[in-house]
Design an enzyme around this catalytic site. Structure first.
Site: not given
Ligand code: C5P
Length: 421
Positions: A218-220
């Site tokens: 995923s990402n932030r």
């Protein structure tokens, strides 16, 4: 300058002035006179006990219409609904503990409370009572409830009260009540409904692409910017669908569709994009996903797994390729280098109408923060929005999208300048 010394919202406003039964009811005469001088059309409503403190004849003489007191007036079969609908503003001064409680509880026991429940106009409540009553938790709680519902409350002054006691509970003077009335009307006028009649599809959050049964890539992205755009659009009158990987509260005109992966987001968007006037792809969609996620948890003892990635569907590019005339597509570019250059490239390559670029390497900007600073690019212009709350950025993005929509459709979309109900 109008007689109130204010910006003049009271001029030609219809004001229902509710007077409840406290000693400060006598001050309603002066308040009525000042409201009429400010240009308002004043309809006084007295509770039964208010009539013991001030003569109806006095107020009828000063106001624009005769005093009303009863729900059962033979000349006017349903006075509360007609008063509530006609009102631009309802002021209750003085508001007693009983009227505040009845209003908070929705007990339409008399004409005043029934009118308060029947109106969609802004309401200004001016409590006045003895200090002990004012400080009672029941009164505090009821006022907190009213405030939460958007009712304006003017705090009482501290000073001499009936019976000679001194403390908080005095009705503020007429000039202060007029100022608060102007502010309540100004706030109502300022609530834009310029997206009424439009459908918005907004995405939010980072997608999660499974590696195995428990792990994902995923990402932030926190989803805060997308959520702020959806909430602001619904408040401005649009029908909004928010497709989100992060939890979000549904609300009036705001439907939330939870998704997790890019694939799910693509399907949810595809099913709804056709009918959307504006699509805002604020989500941080993963560009790659594991090609063959394991159905079970990968075990450490089996060694370091080799994860082969494959591209995800580019939702925005797909929408851009299939875009129908009169639809506005907004993309986001979270970048760490040449933000404006990258955003301009993506504006072209994805077939979007607007691209919002933000530098996610900067302090207080982008992922996770409550603030953001962006450049909103269209094919012809670039608007810099300096460090602001995500809500303010949301309003700026919606303003730009609405401009694009108007340009694409050659006229103003939806209903303009409607008051919020
Ligand atoms: O290509 P990039 O991910 O930088 O582009 C960002 C914009 O494209 C965002 O608006 C994002 O929501 C959208 N996007 C998408 N589908 C992807 C990747 C990004 O719709 N697979």
């Amino acid at each position: 300058m109008d007689p109130a010394g204010g910006p003049g919202h009271l001029r030609s406003a219809t004001v229902v002035l509710g007077v409840a039964g406290g000693i400060a009811a006598y001050k309603a005469a002066e308040l009525t006179r000042r409201l009429v001088e400010a240009g308002a059309h004043v309809c006084p409503v007295l509770t039964e006990s208010a009539e013991r403190f001030i003569g109806a004849a006095t107020l009828s003489a000063l106001a624009s219409e005769p005093v009303r007191t009863s729900l059962f007036d033979e000349r006017e079969p349903i006075p509360h609904t007609s008063l509530g609908q006609r009102a631009d503003l309802v002021i209750v001064a003085p508001a007693t503990a009983r009227v505040i409680a009845a209003y908070a509880a929705g007990l339409s026991s008399d004409l005043l409370v029934a009118t308060l429940l029947a109106t969609r106009a802004p309401v200004l409540v001016c409590p006045a009572m003895h200090t002990e009553m004012w400080e009672h938790p029941a009164v505090r709680d009821n006022l907190a409830t009213l405030r939460r519902r958007g009712v304006h409350v003017l705090e009482p002054d501290t000073g001499r009260l009936a019976g000679g006691d001194v403390g908080p509970g005095r009705l503020p003077d007429a000039a202060r009540i007029l100022e608060a009335a102007e502010a309540a009307l100004a706030a109502a006028a300022g609530r834009r409904q310029d997206l009424a009649g439009l459908r918005l599809l907004v995405t939010a959050g980072g997608t999660r692409e499974p590696v195995d049964a428990v792990r994902y890539l995923s990402n932030r992205s926190s989803g805060k910017q997308g959520r702020a755009i959806a909430a602001a659009a619904a408040e401005r009158g649009a029908e909004v669908v928010l497709v989100s990987t992060v939890p979000a509260e549904p609300g009036p005109r705001l439907e939330v569709v939870p998704v997790e992966t890019a694939e799910e987001m693509a399907a949810a968007v595809a099913a709804r994009a056709e009918s959307a006037d504006i699509v805002v792809m604020a989500a941080a969609v993963a560009d790659f996903r594991p090609k063959a996620p394991a159905a079970v948890k990968l075990k450490k003892r089996d060694g370091v797994p080799e994860i082969v990635l494959e591209p995800t569907p580019d939702i925005l590019a797909g929408l851009g390729a299939a875009k129908r005339a009169g639809q506005v597509l907004v993309g986001f570019a979270a970048e760490t280098g040449d933000v404006v250059g990258e955003a301009r490239r993506k504006l072209q390559s994805k077939g979007a109408d607007l691209l919002v670029g933000n530098d996610v390497s900067a302090h207080e900007v982008g992922f996770g923060w409550d603030t953001n600073a962006v450049t909103i690019l269209s094919r012809t212009a670039a608007v810099e929005v300096p460090l602001s709350s995500k809500r303010e950025i949301a309003e700026a993005v919606l303003d730009a999208a609405l401009l694009e929509l108007r340009a694409a459709r050659g006229g103003p979309p939806g209903r303009q300048g409607e008051p919020q109900t």
